[in-house]
Design a protein around this motif. Structure first.
Motif, PDB file in Angstrom:
ATOM      1  N   PHE A  57       1.141  -3.276  -0.459  1.00 31.50           N
ATOM      2  CA  PHE A  57       1.393  -2.922  -1.854  1.00 31.50           C
ATOM      3  C   PHE A  57       0.897  -1.538  -2.225  1.00 31.50           C
ATOM      4  O   PHE A  57       1.143  -1.061  -3.329  1.00 31.50           O
ATOM      5  CB  PHE A  57       0.782  -3.970  -2.798  1.00 31.50           C
ATOM      6  N   GLY A  58       0.198  -0.878  -1.325  1.00 31.39           N
ATOM      7  CA  GLY A  58      -0.291   0.453  -1.644  1.00 31.39           C
ATOM      8  C   GLY A  58      -0.904   1.140  -0.443  1.00 31.39           C
ATOM      9  O   GLY A  58      -0.954   0.598   0.653  1.00 31.39           O
ATOM     10  N   GLY A  59      -1.361   2.347  -0.683  1.00 30.47           N
ATOM     11  CA  GLY A  59      -1.981   3.116   0.373  1.00 30.47           C
ATOM     12  C   GLY A  59      -0.961   3.836   1.237  1.00 30.47           C
ATOM     13  O   GLY A  59       0.214   3.950   0.885  1.00 30.47           O
ATOM     14  N   ARG A  64       8.276   4.940   3.354  1.00 29.31           N
ATOM     15  CA  ARG A  64       8.032   4.855   1.908  1.00 29.31           C
ATOM     16  C   ARG A  64       8.057   3.407   1.421  1.00 29.31           C
ATOM     17  O   ARG A  64       8.976   2.642   1.729  1.00 29.31           O
ATOM     18  CB  ARG A  64       9.085   5.668   1.171  1.00 29.31           C
ATOM     19  N   LEU A  65       7.034   3.052   0.646  1.00 33.98           N
ATOM     20  CA  LEU A  65       6.972   1.716   0.058  1.00 33.98           C
ATOM     21  C   LEU A  65       7.905   1.638  -1.136  1.00 33.98           C
ATOM     22  O   LEU A  65       8.057   2.604  -1.884  1.00 33.98           O
ATOM     23  CB  LEU A  65       5.546   1.400  -0.401  1.00 33.98           C
ATOM     24  N   ASP A  66       8.502   0.486  -1.319  1.00 35.10           N
ATOM     25  CA  ASP A  66       9.330   0.231  -2.499  1.00 35.10           C
ATOM     26  C   ASP A  66       8.383  -0.069  -3.648  1.00 35.10           C
ATOM     27  O   ASP A  66       7.557  -0.982  -3.557  1.00 35.10           O
ATOM     28  CB  ASP A  66      10.266  -0.939  -2.227  1.00 35.10           C
ATOM     29  N   SER A  71       8.909  -6.561  -3.046  1.00 38.26           N
ATOM     30  CA  SER A  71      10.096  -6.038  -2.361  1.00 38.26           C
ATOM     31  C   SER A  71      10.112  -6.513  -0.915  1.00 38.26           C
ATOM     32  O   SER A  71       9.085  -6.436  -0.238  1.00 38.26           O
ATOM     33  CB  SER A  71      10.084  -4.509  -2.384  1.00 38.26           C
ATOM     34  N   PRO A  72      11.244  -6.959  -0.425  1.00 37.14           N
ATOM     35  CA  PRO A  72      11.312  -7.369   0.980  1.00 37.14           C
ATOM     36  C   PRO A  72      11.061  -6.205   1.943  1.00 37.14           C
ATOM     37  O   PRO A  72      10.735  -6.419   3.095  1.00 37.14           O
ATOM     38  CB  PRO A  72      12.731  -7.928   1.133  1.00 37.14           C
ATOM     39  N   LYS A  73      11.164  -4.975   1.439  1.00 35.92           N
ATOM     40  CA  LYS A  73      10.951  -3.797   2.287  1.00 35.92           C
ATOM     41  C   LYS A  73       9.476  -3.539   2.591  1.00 35.92           C
ATOM     42  O   LYS A  73       9.158  -2.733   3.454  1.00 35.92           O
ATOM     43  CB  LYS A  73      11.540  -2.554   1.616  1.00 35.92           C
TER      44      LYS A  73
END
Length: 116
Positions: A57-59, A64-66, A71-73
């Motif tokens: 969820f971060g960092g 690239r995070l969605d 998100s399934p990504k």
């Protein structure tokens, strides 16, 4: 029967799963760049390697995070031996703690030791 966990990282992740806490960790020595993860399934591969399925969820992430959570990504599988500086995060539950992800859908963890 799965082997007993011996690594400190495995034990820290297992405790975080039981407490439903997110963790921070560095993967493959990524120059000190922390990832923020919510571990969901912990166990072993068919070759008895320690592995964990997490929602990131971060960092840091090379991909690239969605930002639209959940998100399934943002699902990631990590070899536990390549995670260092594993630490539980004292954070309230949020949209990055997705429910409903079936442990049966993933194929990396073949011998489950702990799951949310």
């Amino acid at each position: 029967m799965p082997p007993k966990a011996t690594s400190a990282s495995f034990k820290a992740i297992q405790a975080a799963i039981r407490a439903e806490q997110p963790i921070s960790a560095i993967y493959r020595g990524e120059r000190g760049r922390l990832r923020q993860l919510f571990p969901h399934v912990l166990g072993f591969t068919s070759d008895l390697e320690e592995i964990v399925l997490c929602y990131q969820f971060g960092g840091y992430s090379p991909v690239r995070l969605d930002s639209k959570h959940p998100s399934p990504k943002n699902w990631r599988c990590f070899r536990v031996k390549e995670l260092t500086e594993v630490a539980a995060l004292d954070m309230p539950k949020g949209p990055w703690t997705p429910r409903g992800y079936s442990a049966a859908k993933q194929k990396s963890v073949t011998k489950v030791k702990a799951k949310v």
